[in-house]
Design a protein around this motif. Structure first.
Motif, PDB file in Angstrom:
ATOM      1  N   GLN A 125      23.004 -19.282 -27.431  1.00 39.42           N
ATOM      2  CA  GLN A 125      23.341 -19.666 -26.067  1.00 39.42           C
ATOM      3  C   GLN A 125      23.155 -21.168 -25.875  1.00 39.42           C
ATOM      4  OE1 GLN A 125      20.913 -17.143 -23.502  1.00 39.42           O
ATOM      5  NE2 GLN A 125      22.647 -15.790 -23.170  1.00 39.42           N
ATOM      6  N   GLN A 126      24.001 -21.755 -25.061  1.00 44.34           N
ATOM      7  CA  GLN A 126      23.839 -23.154 -24.710  1.00 44.34           C
ATOM      8  C   GLN A 126      22.651 -23.291 -23.765  1.00 44.34           C
ATOM      9  OE1 GLN A 126      27.241 -24.841 -22.722  1.00 44.34           O
ATOM     10  NE2 GLN A 126      26.731 -26.927 -23.327  1.00 44.34           N
ATOM     11  N   PHE A 127      21.932 -24.411 -23.862  1.00 42.56           N
ATOM     12  CA  PHE A 127      20.770 -24.636 -23.004  1.00 42.56           C
ATOM     13  C   PHE A 127      21.194 -25.265 -21.682  1.00 42.56           C
ATOM     14  CE2 PHE A 127      18.841 -24.608 -27.255  1.00 42.56           C
ATOM     15  CZ  PHE A 127      17.839 -23.668 -27.054  1.00 42.56           C
ATOM     16  N   MET A 128      20.528 -24.833 -20.623  1.00 41.46           N
ATOM     17  CA  MET A 128      20.680 -25.438 -19.304  1.00 41.46           C
ATOM     18  C   MET A 128      19.301 -25.976 -18.921  1.00 41.46           C
ATOM     19  SD  MET A 128      22.802 -26.064 -16.764  1.00 41.46           S
ATOM     20  CE  MET A 128      24.122 -24.844 -16.615  1.00 41.46           C
TER      21      MET A 128
ATOM     22  N   PHE B 225      13.642 -36.606 -21.425  1.00 38.21           N
ATOM     23  CA  PHE B 225      13.563 -35.370 -22.210  1.00 38.21           C
ATOM     24  C   PHE B 225      14.968 -34.892 -22.568  1.00 38.21           C
ATOM     25  CE2 PHE B 225      13.779 -30.806 -22.599  1.00 38.21           C
ATOM     26  CZ  PHE B 225      12.669 -30.460 -23.346  1.00 38.21           C
ATOM     27  N   LEU B 226      15.855 -34.858 -21.588  1.00 42.68           N
ATOM     28  CA  LEU B 226      17.208 -34.350 -21.801  1.00 42.68           C
ATOM     29  C   LEU B 226      17.996 -35.254 -22.754  1.00 42.68           C
ATOM     30  CD1 LEU B 226      19.290 -32.199 -21.115  1.00 42.68           C
ATOM     31  CD2 LEU B 226      19.899 -33.511 -19.066  1.00 42.68           C
TER      32      LEU B 226
ATOM     33  N   ASN C 288      19.362 -33.855 -26.301  1.00 40.24           N
ATOM     34  CA  ASN C 288      20.802 -33.851 -26.600  1.00 40.24           C
ATOM     35  C   ASN C 288      21.128 -34.681 -27.844  1.00 40.24           C
ATOM     36  OD1 ASN C 288      21.747 -32.041 -24.746  1.00 40.24           O
ATOM     37  ND2 ASN C 288      22.103 -33.562 -23.153  1.00 40.24           N
ATOM     38  N   HIS C 289      20.344 -35.702 -28.102  1.00 41.65           N
ATOM     39  CA  HIS C 289      20.536 -36.444 -29.349  1.00 41.65           C
ATOM     40  C   HIS C 289      20.249 -35.530 -30.550  1.00 41.65           C
ATOM     41  CE1 HIS C 289      20.581 -39.772 -32.192  1.00 41.65           C
ATOM     42  NE2 HIS C 289      19.420 -39.347 -32.656  1.00 41.65           N
ATOM     43  N   PHE C 290      19.189 -34.737 -30.450  1.00 42.82           N
ATOM     44  CA  PHE C 290      18.839 -33.794 -31.512  1.00 42.82           C
ATOM     45  C   PHE C 290      19.933 -32.737 -31.677  1.00 42.82           C
ATOM     46  CE2 PHE C 290      17.053 -29.659 -32.658  1.00 42.82           C
ATOM     47  CZ  PHE C 290      16.459 -29.956 -33.886  1.00 42.82           C
ATOM     48  N   LEU C 291      20.394 -32.182 -30.560  1.00 41.52           N
ATOM     49  CA  LEU C 291      21.418 -31.141 -30.621  1.00 41.52           C
ATOM     50  C   LEU C 291      22.716 -31.682 -31.222  1.00 41.52           C
ATOM     51  CD1 LEU C 291      20.831 -29.466 -27.130  1.00 41.52           C
ATOM     52  CD2 LEU C 291      20.322 -28.455 -29.363  1.00 41.52           C
TER      53      LEU C 291
ATOM     54  N   ARG D   5      25.210 -28.973 -32.524  1.00 45.64           N
ATOM     55  CA  ARG D   5      25.080 -27.992 -31.451  1.00 45.64           C
ATOM     56  C   ARG D   5      25.594 -28.572 -30.142  1.00 45.64           C
ATOM     57  NH1 ARG D   5      21.976 -23.657 -32.396  1.00 45.64           N
ATOM     58  NH2 ARG D   5      23.409 -22.881 -30.811  1.00 45.64           N
ATOM     59  N   PRO D   6      26.075 -27.730 -29.219  1.00 43.60           N
ATOM     60  CA  PRO D   6      26.538 -28.235 -27.929  1.00 43.60           C
ATOM     61  C   PRO D   6      25.381 -28.829 -27.125  1.00 43.60           C
ATOM     62  CG  PRO D   6      26.425 -25.841 -27.904  1.00 43.60           C
ATOM     63  CD  PRO D   6      26.205 -26.262 -29.332  1.00 43.60           C
TER      64      PRO D   6
END
Length: 292
Positions: A72-75, A95-96, A100-103, A108-109
């Protein structure tokens, strides 16, 4: 035996999944810099960025496999906010970005951002209230959330500290009332785990470095801090006496007075009786400084 509303909510909270980077068992021995935390709460956005990076690093280390294997994509959802955010939002932003850099680096999306809208607020400093008083204020801490974007998302709730869990309770109550049953994880920079430490510890922690408007000026006038307005700062200013307020207003720029004044209006603080005199005084000062 009939359960009280508080007992029912506590049962729901105990079933929740949560992660805290720092666990507080001794109020005198913290695993993070209490003075840096206090400066963060009063608008030091560079300190907020550091905390956000640290929290995300700890999250990635512990949940690395889960993050990469989740279907599942994270929200990502910050602590409830109105137009002007609380200090925790500046931790959330960093944090976000790091998440998102890691994803993205792992194909990953990206995690999406969503918001819980805060509809009501209180005039008091929430951190100074007892556990019982915090529970009584739940009725004034009204939240709303748009459910539609959450479909097939795994939810991450990011906040700075968990003391009594009352805000978490209110979010859980909102999710249940909205029939939102997504997988979810509550993330905190720090969490109080010793029930013998009174909730007033949070008030002492918040104010250990910044205890008045004169000390707030040390953040505002420090370029390295990159001062950002948040709701705690606004309420601190409005709760001050007029003498202290006058000295503060004449120590900052007209542009900042304007930003603070209109941020207060955006938060609807003009409808809170104990803020009225300070807001009127600020408006007169703003007009006078602009005319000069």
């Amino acid at each position: 035996m009939i359960e009280t509303p508080q007992e029912t909510i506590m049962m729901m909270v105990n079933d929740e999944q949560r992660f805290a980077l720092h666990l507080i068992n001794n109020s005198k021995k913290l695993s993070f810099d209490r003075y840096a935390y206090s400066r963060y709460k009063y608008g030091d956005s560079n300190q907020a960025k550091q905390f956000g990076q640290e929290l995300c690093t700890g999250f990635l280390e512990k949940y690395h496999d889960f993050i990469l294997s989740s279907n599942q994509q994270f929200m990502a959802i910050s602590s409830p906010r109105s137009i002007v955010p609380p200090a925790a939002y500046y931790i959330f932003q960093t944090f976000l970005e790091k998440l998102n850099h890691f994803l993205q680096s792992n194909g990953r999306p990206p995690a999406l951002e969503h918001t819980i809208q805060r509809i009501g607020t209180i005039a008091e400093d929430y951190s100074s209230l007892s556990r019982g008083e915090r529970f009584d204020r739940l009725i004034d801490e009204r939240y709303s959330i748009d459910c539609q974007p959450l479909t097939n998302k795994s939810l991450l709730f990011i906040d700075d500290i968990r003391i009594t869990g009352m805000h978490e309770m209110n979010i859980i109550r909102l999710l249940n009332a909205s029939q939102i049953y997504n997988a979810r994880l509550f993330l905190y920079y720090a969490q109080l785990i010793n029930d013998q430490i009174p909730s007033s510890f949070e008030h002492e922690l918040n104010r250990c470095a910044i205890d008045n408007l004169e000390q707030l000026l040390t953040i505002i006038h420090n370029p390295a801090a990159t001062f950002q307005i948040n709701t705690r700062v606004l309420k601190e200013i409005l709760r001050s006496n007029l003498s202290e307020l006058d000295q503060f207003l004449h120590s900052i720029s007209v542009d900042l007075i304007s930003k603070i004044y209109y941020a207060c209006l955006a938060c609807n603080y003009q409808t809170i009786k104990i803020f009225a005199d300070s807001l009127n005084y600020m408006h007169r000062c703003l007009q006078q400084r602009q005319n000069e």
